[in-house]
Motif scaffolding. Structure first.
Motif, PDB file in Angstrom:
ATOM      1  N   CYS A  64       9.109  83.367 -42.232  1.00  0.00           N
ATOM      2  CA  CYS A  64       8.119  83.874 -43.186  1.00  0.00           C
ATOM      3  C   CYS A  64       7.548  85.207 -42.710  1.00  0.00           C
ATOM      4  O   CYS A  64       7.444  86.168 -43.489  1.00  0.00           O
ATOM      5  N   ARG A  65       7.205  85.282 -41.443  1.00  0.00           N
ATOM      6  CA  ARG A  65       6.661  86.532 -40.901  1.00  0.00           C
ATOM      7  C   ARG A  65       7.685  87.652 -40.966  1.00  0.00           C
ATOM      8  O   ARG A  65       7.350  88.804 -41.271  1.00  0.00           O
ATOM      9  N   ARG A  68       7.897  88.884 -44.525  1.00  0.00           N
ATOM     10  CA  ARG A  68       6.691  89.590 -44.941  1.00  0.00           C
ATOM     11  C   ARG A  68       6.541  90.970 -44.290  1.00  0.00           C
ATOM     12  O   ARG A  68       5.676  91.743 -44.691  1.00  0.00           O
ATOM     13  N   GLN A  72       7.693  91.574 -50.659  1.00  0.00           N
ATOM     14  CA  GLN A  72       6.713  90.828 -51.432  1.00  0.00           C
ATOM     15  C   GLN A  72       7.341  89.584 -52.053  1.00  0.00           C
ATOM     16  O   GLN A  72       6.767  88.979 -52.953  1.00  0.00           O
ATOM     17  N   GLY A  94       2.022  84.138 -44.467  1.00  0.00           N
ATOM     18  CA  GLY A  94       2.308  84.881 -45.685  1.00  0.00           C
ATOM     19  C   GLY A  94       2.885  84.086 -46.831  1.00  0.00           C
ATOM     20  O   GLY A  94       3.245  84.658 -47.864  1.00  0.00           O
ATOM     21  N   ASP A  96       3.061  81.853 -50.190  1.00  0.00           N
ATOM     22  CA  ASP A  96       2.230  81.856 -51.394  1.00  0.00           C
ATOM     23  C   ASP A  96       1.772  80.458 -51.794  1.00  0.00           C
ATOM     24  O   ASP A  96       0.759  80.301 -52.469  1.00  0.00           O
ATOM     25  N   THR A 152       1.360  96.621 -49.755  1.00  0.00           N
ATOM     26  CA  THR A 152       2.326  95.561 -50.035  1.00  0.00           C
ATOM     27  C   THR A 152       1.598  94.234 -50.051  1.00  0.00           C
ATOM     28  O   THR A 152       1.165  93.743 -49.009  1.00  0.00           O
ATOM     29  N   ALA A 154       1.585  90.143 -51.259  1.00  0.00           N
ATOM     30  CA  ALA A 154       2.351  88.996 -51.723  1.00  0.00           C
ATOM     31  C   ALA A 154       1.843  88.608 -53.107  1.00  0.00           C
ATOM     32  O   ALA A 154       0.709  88.942 -53.485  1.00  0.00           O
ATOM     33  N   ARG A 199      -5.790  86.880 -45.538  1.00  0.00           N
ATOM     34  CA  ARG A 199      -4.676  87.830 -45.527  1.00  0.00           C
ATOM     35  C   ARG A 199      -5.011  89.073 -46.342  1.00  0.00           C
ATOM     36  O   ARG A 199      -4.723  90.199 -45.939  1.00  0.00           O
TER      37      ARG A 199
END
Length: 227
Positions: A64-65, A68, A72, A94, A96, A152, A154, A199
């Motif tokens: 995930c990192r 990110r 997006q 990050g 959703d 940027t 998410a 975030r």
């Protein structure tokens, strides 16, 4: 239909989720490890990533990192437990949204649609681009800039900012934000809101610990402003 990349190490879960999504018309690519998933990400170019949290080698949080860092892409975590620590770590990385396994195909489909659903068009009579100090919010273009530099965000971060800024100084409870932004109703998912706020503050605030834009009213919720 949206193209979905599923990164899941359990073959039975992987096959079940893939079959359910294909039956609903999705194009699906699967991978059993984080490393294979990142390679598939570049080739397949999905619209959404379904990401298992507990992967061998590179785990879901690391994947995930990595995503990110420059993307997006909507990310929904899959976790075998509703463990608060695991979920919060994934959200902070990050993601959703998240789904606790096992989950029915219709539940996964509903979460996918909620994450991908386009944000609302600008309200009638509102300017397409709104300026709040150094922050510029382009509602028509679904974009945000700070000091002229594009940010940027998410999908969940963008939707949350658009929702809060549409009604400056109005206080929204976590439950209200869950229903309007994530389209959830379960109060236990309030951690989605808190993680997303943290975030977002790191991206738009000059001093995240002393926010100017997204403010906390203890016992009530969050608001945008006063500015």
């Amino acid at each position: 239909m949206p193209r979905v990349l599923l990164i899941e190490d359990d073959p039975s879960v992987r096959e079940g989720v893939e079959l359910g999504l294909r039956r609903r018309g999705h194009q699906v690519r699967t991978a059993g490890t984080g490393e294979a998933g990142l390679a598939a990400l570049r080739e397949f170019r999905p619209d959404l990533l379904l990401l298992d949290l507990m992967l061998p080698g590179m785990n879901g949080v690391q994947v995930c990192r990595r995503v990110r860092e420059d993307s997006q892409l909507p990310i929904i975590m899959l976790t075998a437990r509703g463990d608060d620590f695991d979920v919060v770590i994934g959200l902070e990385a990050g993601a959703d949204d998240y789904i606790v396994k096992p989950a029915r195909a219709e539940v996964i489909e509903a979460r996918i649609r909620a994450v991908l659903r386009r944000v609302e068009e600008p309200a009638a009579g509102r300017p397409a681009v709104e300026f709040y100090g150094a922050l510029a919010i382009d509602r028509a273009g679904i974009a945000v800039a700070k000091n002229g530099e594009q940010l940027t965000l998410a999908p969940s971060e963008m939707k949350l900012l658009l929702h809060l800024s549409a009604a400056p100084e109005q206080v929204f409870s976590r439950q209200q934000l869950l229903e309007h932004v994530w389209e959830h109703s379960y109060h236990g998912d309030a951690r989605l809101v808190d993680a997303c706020v943290r975030r977002l503050r790191h991206k738009i605030e000059d001093v995240p610990g002393s926010p100017r834009y997204i403010q906390t009213l203890r016992g009530f919720g969050y608001r945008f402003g006063p500015l």
